[in-house]
Design a protein around this motif. Structure first.
Motif, PDB file in Angstrom:
ATOM      1  N   THR A 104       0.832  -1.203   0.000  1.00 44.85           N
ATOM      2  CA  THR A 104       0.000   0.000   0.000  1.00 44.85           C
ATOM      3  C   THR A 104       0.870   1.258   0.000  1.00 44.85           C
ATOM      4  OG1 THR A 104      -0.089   0.067   2.418  1.00 44.85           O
ATOM      5  CG2 THR A 104      -1.810  -1.187   1.293  1.00 44.85           C
ATOM      6  N   VAL A 105       0.264   2.344  -0.477  1.00 46.26           N
ATOM      7  CA  VAL A 105       0.859   3.673  -0.385  1.00 46.26           C
ATOM      8  C   VAL A 105      -0.032   4.482   0.551  1.00 46.26           C
ATOM      9  CG1 VAL A 105       1.558   5.748  -1.618  1.00 46.26           C
ATOM     10  CG2 VAL A 105       1.789   3.516  -2.716  1.00 46.26           C
ATOM     11  N   LEU A 106       0.520   4.882   1.711  1.00 39.06           N
ATOM     12  CA  LEU A 106      -0.263   5.546   2.750  1.00 39.06           C
ATOM     13  C   LEU A 106       0.258   6.962   2.944  1.00 39.06           C
ATOM     14  CD1 LEU A 106      -2.265   5.592   5.166  1.00 39.06           C
ATOM     15  CD2 LEU A 106      -0.430   4.548   6.545  1.00 39.06           C
ATOM     16  N   SER A 107      -0.669   7.936   2.925  1.00 37.08           N
ATOM     17  CA  SER A 107      -0.263   9.323   3.162  1.00 37.08           C
ATOM     18  C   SER A 107      -1.357  10.049   3.931  1.00 37.08           C
ATOM     19  CB  SER A 107       0.008  10.048   1.840  1.00 37.08           C
ATOM     20  OG  SER A 107      -1.182  10.151   1.069  1.00 37.08           O
ATOM     21  N   ALA A 108      -0.947  11.122   4.631  1.00 37.63           N
ATOM     22  CA  ALA A 108      -1.881  11.993   5.343  1.00 37.63           C
ATOM     23  C   ALA A 108      -1.807  13.375   4.716  1.00 37.63           C
ATOM     24  CB  ALA A 108      -1.546  12.054   6.828  1.00 37.63           C
ATOM     25  N   ASN A 109      -2.976  13.993   4.507  1.00 37.46           N
ATOM     26  CA  ASN A 109      -3.053  15.258   3.797  1.00 37.46           C
ATOM     27  C   ASN A 109      -3.967  16.222   4.535  1.00 37.46           C
ATOM     28  OD1 ASN A 109      -1.983  14.216   0.858  1.00 37.46           O
ATOM     29  ND2 ASN A 109      -3.280  12.686   1.821  1.00 37.46           N
ATOM     30  N   THR A 110      -3.743  17.507   4.323  1.00 39.90           N
ATOM     31  CA  THR A 110      -4.636  18.531   4.846  1.00 39.90           C
ATOM     32  C   THR A 110      -5.050  19.445   3.697  1.00 39.90           C
ATOM     33  OG1 THR A 110      -2.786  20.000   5.374  1.00 39.90           O
ATOM     34  CG2 THR A 110      -3.531  18.509   7.121  1.00 39.90           C
ATOM     35  N   GLY A 111      -6.102  20.221   3.944  1.00 32.42           N
ATOM     36  CA  GLY A 111      -6.568  21.151   2.917  1.00 32.42           C
ATOM     37  C   GLY A 111      -7.883  20.710   2.304  1.00 32.42           C
ATOM     38  N   GLU A 112      -8.127  21.162   1.079  1.00 30.36           N
ATOM     39  CA  GLU A 112      -9.368  20.845   0.379  1.00 30.36           C
ATOM     40  C   GLU A 112      -9.063  20.108  -0.908  1.00 30.36           C
ATOM     41  OE1 GLU A 112     -11.161  24.597  -0.261  1.00 30.36           O
ATOM     42  OE2 GLU A 112     -11.677  24.930   1.854  1.00 30.36           O
ATOM     43  N   ARG A 113     -10.061  19.474  -1.445  1.00 34.51           N
ATOM     44  CA  ARG A 113      -9.889  18.748  -2.697  1.00 34.51           C
ATOM     45  C   ARG A 113      -9.359  19.700  -3.770  1.00 34.51           C
ATOM     46  NH1 ARG A 113     -13.903  14.239  -5.219  1.00 34.51           N
ATOM     47  NH2 ARG A 113     -12.442  13.523  -6.850  1.00 34.51           N
ATOM     48  N   GLY A 114      -8.346  19.229  -4.472  1.00 36.42           N
ATOM     49  CA  GLY A 114      -7.710  20.062  -5.486  1.00 36.42           C
ATOM     50  C   GLY A 114      -6.599  20.927  -4.927  1.00 36.42           C
ATOM     51  N   ASN A 115      -6.521  21.028  -3.603  1.00 37.62           N
ATOM     52  CA  ASN A 115      -5.486  21.850  -2.972  1.00 37.62           C
ATOM     53  C   ASN A 115      -4.988  21.160  -1.696  1.00 37.62           C
ATOM     54  OD1 ASN A 115      -3.766  24.069  -2.629  1.00 37.62           O
ATOM     55  ND2 ASN A 115      -5.268  25.142  -1.354  1.00 37.62           N
ATOM     56  N   LEU A 116      -4.719  19.850  -1.804  1.00 42.68           N
ATOM     57  CA  LEU A 116      -4.267  19.082  -0.651  1.00 42.68           C
ATOM     58  C   LEU A 116      -2.780  19.299  -0.430  1.00 42.68           C
ATOM     59  CD1 LEU A 116      -6.186  15.723  -1.212  1.00 42.68           C
ATOM     60  CD2 LEU A 116      -6.696  17.513   0.463  1.00 42.68           C
ATOM     61  N   ARG A 117      -2.399  19.313   0.846  1.00 42.41           N
ATOM     62  CA  ARG A 117      -1.004  19.476   1.224  1.00 42.41           C
ATOM     63  C   ARG A 117      -0.582  18.298   2.096  1.00 42.41           C
ATOM     64  NH1 ARG A 117      -3.664  24.065   1.877  1.00 42.41           N
ATOM     65  NH2 ARG A 117      -3.859  23.741   4.134  1.00 42.41           N
TER      66      ARG A 117
END
Length: 496
Positions: A104-117
């Motif tokens: 698997t490829v696991l990541s955590a992101n913040t922000g909104e769809r189209g502008n995830l960080r």
């Protein structure tokens, strides 16, 4: 009548179409059409409302979206699913896919769809992918779990809070009470303090770190070693972060660094490295082993004509540079130095060279080595060649060899040169006793050829060598080239 036939034909076509439709419906009845997971898209992310959280699901039908994040792994990423959680307090969160049956490829992101960080270092790949990051209260984190080179499979996903590591701060350094000591530093929830000192081994500013302290009760030398390719261990003394002074450091995996520890002084060991790593980290502290220096020299078969260069060395490169005092065994000495020393023996004999070596951390040891000085020296002192000769005439050539030191077995090779190269004429091996004035004669004979007469000149070269493995200490007198011999035609040709 024509009208009736047309209506009958139309009814027949309608009947055929209806039958085909009914047959298709019968054939397709019971065929399963798998649906993508409910959290296949970002907009339908599974909400994680309470921690700890654990779930399993089938992601084999997961799909891809054009705006799925690719910062964690750009290539080989297949369909993925989404989870989200809004942190209720500041602290660390750990997400894992341990137990999944595929990579698997696991990541955590913040922000909104189209502008995830990307969340800080929140990326990992594997069937047991694990990420740990510091969460801020009120922030929503979106977890994207995709397949690596496969669409998906049996996925296990878990999310839970984890406490900060206990020895994260300098003031909370974990005490080491006895040696040897082994621990496994946890950098996943470690931070960097504003006043942490620099390390001369690697760039460690803003890199997570944990601290250990050691106060010896007696003077000793300590080795510190880490097992990890990207982890650095640095050793300091001082009472607070701004006052710390580096003692030593090591950034090479599995190689130890050694430092001298004074009784009653506290030494602080800082371990720095990446927060996320699939490679386990280990720190080992132990008393340094005894120093084992050895002596190397430049000449393996020295003679009285050689200047011998000596060095003190160690098989453990972290113990260098060693300093040493020298006793050459012939009544001469040299003071302590970390550089090599040079010595000349004036007489043949066997000498014991002794050193007292000291490592940078203060360990000392004695080492010795025997040096056998033996001078073998033969030389060509006379070379008798004819000044002239005729074609077909055989004349004697004599080579005289002198020897004043040891009885030798010497070989003389005689060469001649008529045109552009040397040609061997003959070889003679004789016993050459040691004598202050006597010379041993090596006899040769040469019959002058038509080619010698055609050129008109012949030069001779004599070369003496000693039987292997004896080495001649002064080879510059082992080879002689004669004045050329004038060669004319035969007596019959002269008469003609």
């Amino acid at each position: 009548m024509l009208s009736l036939r047309r209506r009958a034909s139309a009814r027949a076509r309608i009947t055929v179409v209806g039958a085909a439709t009914a047959l298709f419906a019968v054939l397709t009845t019971g065929v399963a059409h798998a649906e993508p997971p409910s959290n296949d898209d970002f907009d339908h992310s599974t909400a994680v409302t309470a921690l700890p959280f654990t779930t399993t699901q089938d992601t084999s039908e997961a799909t891809e979206a054009d705006d799925d994040p690719s910062w964690c792994q750009f290539y080989e990423v297949e369909g993925g699913v989404w989870f989200h959680h809004t942190a209720t307090e500041d602290g660390y969160l750990r997400a894992t896919t341990v137990g999944s049956d595929h990579t698997t490829v696991l990541s955590a992101n913040t922000g909104e769809r189209g502008n995830l960080r990307a969340a800080d270092q929140a990326c990992d790949i594997g069937s047991d992918a694990t990420i740990t990051f510091r969460a801020t209260a009120g922030t929503t984190y979106y977890f994207f779990v995709a397949g690596y080179s496969v669409t998906g499979g049996a996925l296990s996903f878990a999310l839970r809070p984890v406490p900060a590591v206990a020895n994260d701060a300098f003031t909370a350094a974990e005490p080491v009470t006895a040696l040897p000591f082994t621990t496994h530093p946890d950098l996943s929830t470690a931070t960097f303090e504003a006043d942490e000192p620099e390390s001369s081994c690697a760039y460690t500013e803003t890199v997570p770190s944990v601290w250990y302290s050691y106060t010896p009760s007696a003077r000793t030398s300590v080795t510190a070693r880490v097992e990890h390719n990207d982890v650095v261990v640095s050793v300091y003394t001082g009472a607070s972060l701004p006052e710390l002074t580096e003692v030593t450091c090591m950034s090479y995996s599995y190689e130890p660094t050694t430092f001298g520890a004074t009784a009653g002084t506290t030494y602080y060991l800082r371990v720095t490295g990446p927060r996320q790593s699939s490679q386990p980290t280990a720190l080992h502290l132990a008393e340094a082993p005894p120093l084992r220096p050895y002596i190397s020299r430049s000449t393996s078969e020295p003679s009285v004509y050689d200047n011998i260069h000596f060095r003190v060395e160690s098989n453990n490169w972290n113990e260098e540079p060693l300093s040493a005092t020298w006793d050459f065994g012939d009544g001469t000495t040299a003071p302590a130095t970390t550089e090599g020393v040079q010595h000349h023996y004036t007489a043949d004999g066997v000498y014991t060279v002794t050193i007292v070596a000291t490592s940078p951390d203060g360990r000392t040891a004695t080492a010795s080595s025997e040096v056998e000085v033996e001078t073998h020296d033969v030389g060509i002192t006379r070379f008798d060649v004819p000044s002239s000769a005729r074609q077909g005439e055989t004349k004697t050539i004599k080579v005289y060899v002198a020897n004043t030191r040891y009885a030798e077995t010497a070989t003389v090779v005689l060469y001649k040169r008529t045109r552009d190269y040397w040609t061997e004429v003959g070889t003679t091996t004789l016993h050459v006793p040691a004598h202050p004035t006597r010379k041993v004669q090596f006899p040769f004979a040469h019959t002058f050829t038509p080619d010698d007469a055609l050129v008109g000149k012949v030069a001779f070269r004599a070369q003496v060598t000693l039987a292997y493995p004896v080495r001649d200490a002064r080879p510059m007198d082992n080879e002689v080239i004669s004045i050329a011999t004038t060669v004319t035609g035969s007596a019959a040709m002269a008469a003609a």
